[in-house]
Design a protein around this motif. Structure first.
Motif, PDB file in Angstrom:
ATOM      1  N   TYR A   1      -2.342 -35.059   2.786  1.00  0.00           N
ATOM      2  CA  TYR A   1      -3.766 -35.229   2.468  1.00  0.00           C
ATOM      3  C   TYR A   1      -3.937 -36.104   1.231  1.00  0.00           C
ATOM      4  CZ  TYR A   1      -8.595 -34.044   1.379  1.00  0.00           C
ATOM      5  OH  TYR A   1      -9.941 -34.117   1.112  1.00  0.00           O
ATOM      6  N   SER A   2      -3.143 -35.855   0.200  1.00  0.00           N
ATOM      7  CA  SER A   2      -3.256 -36.601  -1.052  1.00  0.00           C
ATOM      8  C   SER A   2      -2.932 -38.075  -0.850  1.00  0.00           C
ATOM      9  CB  SER A   2      -2.328 -35.997  -2.108  1.00  0.00           C
ATOM     10  OG  SER A   2      -2.395 -36.720  -3.323  1.00  0.00           O
ATOM     11  N   ILE A   3      -1.875 -38.368  -0.115  1.00  0.00           N
ATOM     12  CA  ILE A   3      -1.493 -39.766   0.082  1.00  0.00           C
ATOM     13  C   ILE A   3      -2.537 -40.490   0.912  1.00  0.00           C
ATOM     14  CG2 ILE A   3      -0.146 -39.538   2.212  1.00  0.00           C
ATOM     15  CD1 ILE A   3       0.794 -41.617  -0.880  1.00  0.00           C
TER      16      ILE A   3
ATOM     17  N   THR B   1     -14.923 -35.847   1.775  1.00  0.00           N
ATOM     18  CA  THR B   1     -13.793 -35.378   2.583  1.00  0.00           C
ATOM     19  C   THR B   1     -13.163 -34.131   1.979  1.00  0.00           C
ATOM     20  OG1 THR B   1     -13.320 -37.656   3.255  1.00  0.00           O
ATOM     21  CG2 THR B   1     -11.585 -36.038   3.597  1.00  0.00           C
ATOM     22  N   GLY B   2     -12.967 -34.144   0.650  1.00  0.00           N
ATOM     23  CA  GLY B   2     -12.363 -32.994  -0.019  1.00  0.00           C
ATOM     24  C   GLY B   2     -13.233 -31.749   0.068  1.00  0.00           C
ATOM     25  N   ILE B   3     -14.535 -31.894  -0.163  1.00  0.00           N
ATOM     26  CA  ILE B   3     -15.438 -30.739  -0.165  1.00  0.00           C
ATOM     27  C   ILE B   3     -15.521 -30.114   1.220  1.00  0.00           C
ATOM     28  CG2 ILE B   3     -17.853 -30.055  -0.428  1.00  0.00           C
ATOM     29  CD1 ILE B   3     -18.029 -32.081  -2.729  1.00  0.00           C
ATOM     30  N   THR B   4     -15.653 -30.937   2.265  1.00  0.00           N
ATOM     31  CA  THR B   4     -15.755 -30.375   3.618  1.00  0.00           C
ATOM     32  C   THR B   4     -14.464 -29.660   4.025  1.00  0.00           C
ATOM     33  OG1 THR B   4     -15.142 -32.562   4.483  1.00  0.00           O
ATOM     34  CG2 THR B   4     -17.481 -32.019   4.421  1.00  0.00           C
TER      35      THR B   4
ATOM     36  N   GLU C   1      -4.753 -11.375   6.678  1.00  0.00           N
ATOM     37  CA  GLU C   1      -4.008 -11.249   5.428  1.00  0.00           C
ATOM     38  C   GLU C   1      -2.733 -12.079   5.438  1.00  0.00           C
ATOM     39  OE1 GLU C   1      -2.883 -10.120   1.700  1.00  0.00           O
ATOM     40  OE2 GLU C   1      -4.787  -9.669   2.682  1.00  0.00           O
ATOM     41  N   THR C   2      -2.115 -12.212   6.587  1.00  0.00           N
ATOM     42  CA  THR C   2      -0.812 -12.875   6.647  1.00  0.00           C
ATOM     43  C   THR C   2      -0.877 -14.368   6.329  1.00  0.00           C
ATOM     44  OG1 THR C   2      -1.094 -13.170   9.035  1.00  0.00           O
ATOM     45  CG2 THR C   2       0.116 -11.216   8.300  1.00  0.00           C
ATOM     46  N   ILE C   3      -2.042 -14.999   6.502  1.00  0.00           N
ATOM     47  CA  ILE C   3      -2.142 -16.439   6.245  1.00  0.00           C
ATOM     48  C   ILE C   3      -2.886 -16.738   4.940  1.00  0.00           C
ATOM     49  CG2 ILE C   3      -2.065 -17.010   8.689  1.00  0.00           C
ATOM     50  CD1 ILE C   3      -5.110 -17.479   8.565  1.00  0.00           C
ATOM     51  N   ARG C   4      -3.223 -15.712   4.171  1.00  0.00           N
ATOM     52  CA  ARG C   4      -4.025 -15.934   2.960  1.00  0.00           C
ATOM     53  C   ARG C   4      -3.251 -16.728   1.908  1.00  0.00           C
ATOM     54  NH1 ARG C   4      -7.809 -11.106   1.950  1.00  0.00           N
ATOM     55  NH2 ARG C   4      -8.592 -12.029   3.876  1.00  0.00           N
ATOM     56  N   GLY C   5      -1.972 -16.442   1.731  1.00  0.00           N
ATOM     57  CA  GLY C   5      -1.174 -17.210   0.778  1.00  0.00           C
ATOM     58  C   GLY C   5      -1.072 -18.667   1.175  1.00  0.00           C
ATOM     59  N   PHE C   6      -0.883 -18.924   2.479  1.00  0.00           N
ATOM     60  CA  PHE C   6      -0.820 -20.297   2.984  1.00  0.00           C
ATOM     61  C   PHE C   6      -2.132 -21.033   2.722  1.00  0.00           C
ATOM     62  CE2 PHE C   6      -2.023 -23.013   6.616  1.00  0.00           C
ATOM     63  CZ  PHE C   6      -1.072 -24.005   6.507  1.00  0.00           C
ATOM     64  N   LEU C   7      -3.254 -20.358   2.987  1.00  0.00           N
ATOM     65  CA  LEU C   7      -4.560 -20.983   2.790  1.00  0.00           C
ATOM     66  C   LEU C   7      -4.838 -21.237   1.311  1.00  0.00           C
ATOM     67  CD1 LEU C   7      -6.650 -18.930   5.373  1.00  0.00           C
ATOM     68  CD2 LEU C   7      -5.935 -21.316   5.568  1.00  0.00           C
ATOM     69  N   PHE C   8      -4.402 -20.321   0.455  1.00  0.00           N
ATOM     70  CA  PHE C   8      -4.582 -20.510  -0.986  1.00  0.00           C
ATOM     71  C   PHE C   8      -3.827 -21.755  -1.452  1.00  0.00           C
ATOM     72  CE2 PHE C   8      -3.344 -19.646  -5.434  1.00  0.00           C
ATOM     73  CZ  PHE C   8      -4.611 -19.516  -5.991  1.00  0.00           C
ATOM     74  N   ALA C   9      -2.596 -21.924  -0.969  1.00  0.00           N
ATOM     75  CA  ALA C   9      -1.823 -23.120  -1.316  1.00  0.00           C
ATOM     76  C   ALA C   9      -2.503 -24.383  -0.802  1.00  0.00           C
ATOM     77  CB  ALA C   9      -0.406 -23.010  -0.754  1.00  0.00           C
ATOM     78  N   MET C  10      -3.098 -24.312   0.383  1.00  0.00           N
ATOM     79  CA  MET C  10      -3.803 -25.458   0.943  1.00  0.00           C
ATOM     80  C   MET C  10      -5.026 -25.819   0.101  1.00  0.00           C
ATOM     81  SD  MET C  10      -2.637 -26.874   3.803  1.00  0.00           S
ATOM     82  CE  MET C  10      -4.125 -27.437   4.607  1.00  0.00           C
ATOM     83  N   ILE C  11      -5.782 -24.800  -0.303  1.00  0.00           N
ATOM     84  CA  ILE C  11      -6.987 -25.054  -1.113  1.00  0.00           C
ATOM     85  C   ILE C  11      -6.616 -25.715  -2.433  1.00  0.00           C
ATOM     86  CG2 ILE C  11      -8.857 -23.933  -2.383  1.00  0.00           C
ATOM     87  CD1 ILE C  11      -8.899 -21.813  -0.116  1.00  0.00           C
ATOM     88  N   ILE C  12      -5.628 -25.146  -3.126  1.00  0.00           N
ATOM     89  CA  ILE C  12      -5.200 -25.719  -4.402  1.00  0.00           C
ATOM     90  C   ILE C  12      -4.658 -27.135  -4.187  1.00  0.00           C
ATOM     91  CG2 ILE C  12      -3.636 -25.485  -6.356  1.00  0.00           C
ATOM     92  CD1 ILE C  12      -5.885 -23.449  -6.272  1.00  0.00           C
ATOM     93  N   GLY C  13      -3.888 -27.329  -3.115  1.00  0.00           N
ATOM     94  CA  GLY C  13      -3.315 -28.644  -2.834  1.00  0.00           C
ATOM     95  C   GLY C  13      -4.378 -29.704  -2.600  1.00  0.00           C
ATOM     96  N   ILE C  14      -5.443 -29.358  -1.877  1.00  0.00           N
ATOM     97  CA  ILE C  14      -6.501 -30.338  -1.602  1.00  0.00           C
ATOM     98  C   ILE C  14      -7.309 -30.635  -2.858  1.00  0.00           C
ATOM     99  CG2 ILE C  14      -8.684 -30.659  -0.360  1.00  0.00           C
ATOM    100  CD1 ILE C  14      -7.422 -29.396   2.049  1.00  0.00           C
TER     101      ILE C  14
END
Length: 283
Positions: free
Chosen positions: A185-187, A227-230, A244-257
């Motif tokens: 996403y960043s690149i 793009t980032g906000i949406t 609950e099982t995907i919450r850590g993954f989603l948190f990493a995605m949010i911070i990453g974006i």
């Protein structure tokens, strides 16, 4: 990172993981105290979702083939006082043990090595792609520095907050997937900004480089932010209403974006200017 370290999941350390639900709320320390004599060492116990459900991680007999049934029996015996006298082992395995996972130490070592290689390979491949596309090493350097910045920030936040936030923040394969997704996403954001710079530099040759870069960034700013906000809004909905099982993954995605959007504007472009302001950029 150097003080607290990372909460490595069993994908990278090897071990056994059990998710166990109880009829009433339980304290993680009480569960650990009951299982310590059984396993010979204190297991890692964390709340998993509601306060009556825990995730138990242990290295107990992970390298012994065919010991799964024995370990499950000892797990049941250790937790029996919390389950009630009428709960049988079969009932415990069917109704109270929600899931189980076992990863051997050899497989865990291979996973850890492959995860590091995947991240490093992606960074090298991105650098080569940027260098070939823009025909200037300054573009590749700025983009790679921004990606390294994004990765370190996400890993650092996980190191800082694991055990504090009320969801699992393990470093496992899903976390590596989140890191790689954030890199992509960043690149993508960075390439959009760089493309506009490459377009404007030949047009405004007589202007100072910093003005041209600023003009290109302003021209792509609304697109980058929209793009980032949406993307973040979608991830926030999944974070609060997903499992609950995907919450850590989603948190990493949010911070990453969030960090990726920031770095494509403030890190990649700034480094491009710093490395090219003396000699300029060949077009």
């Amino acid at each position: 990172l150097f003080v607290r370290g990372l909460n490595k999941g069993i994908d990278f350390t090897g071990g056994r993981a059990y998710v166990v639900a109880f009829d009433n709320s339980v304290r993680t320390q009480d569960v650990a105290d009951l299982l310590t004599p059984v396993f010979g060492e204190a297991p890692q116990v964390v709340t998993f979702g509601s306060d009556n459900q825990v995730r138990i991680i242990t290295q107990y007999k992970v390298d012994e083939v065919g010991s799964d049934s024995e370990v499950e029996t000892e797990l049941y015996e250790g937790l029996k006082s919390m389950l009630g006298p009428d709960v049988t082992k079969e009932e415990f395995l069917n109704n109270y043990r929600r899931s189980s996972e076992i990863v051997g130490p050899t497989i865990a070592s291979d996973m850890a090595r492959n995860a590091v290689l995947a991240v490093l390979f992606s960074l090298v491949a991105m650098f080569l792609y940027i260098f070939i596309r823009f025909k200037n090493w300054q573009y590749g350097f700025g983009a790679m520095a921004a990606l390294a910045h994004d990765t370190i920030i996400v890993i650092g936040i996980f190191s800082l907050f694991w055990g504090i936030l009320p969801f699992t923040m393990e470093i496992d394969q899903s976390f590596v997937a989140a890191i790689l997704t954030g890199i992509g996403y960043s690149i993508n954001d960075t390439v959009v900004v760089y493309d506009r710079m490459r377009e404007y530099i030949p047009i405004y040759r007589k202007r100072p480089l910093n003005e041209v870069i600023n003009l290109a960034m302003n021209d792509t700013l609304s697109r980058t932010l929209n793009t980032g906000i949406t993307s973040i809004l979608v991830l926030l909905v999944m974070f609060f209403f997903g499992g609950e099982t995907i919450r850590g993954f989603l948190f990493a995605m949010i911070i990453g974006i969030v960090i990726g959007t920031y770095s494509s504007i403030f890190v990649a472009s700034s480094l491009l200017y710093d490395t090219a302001k003396k000699r300029g950029i060949k077009t």
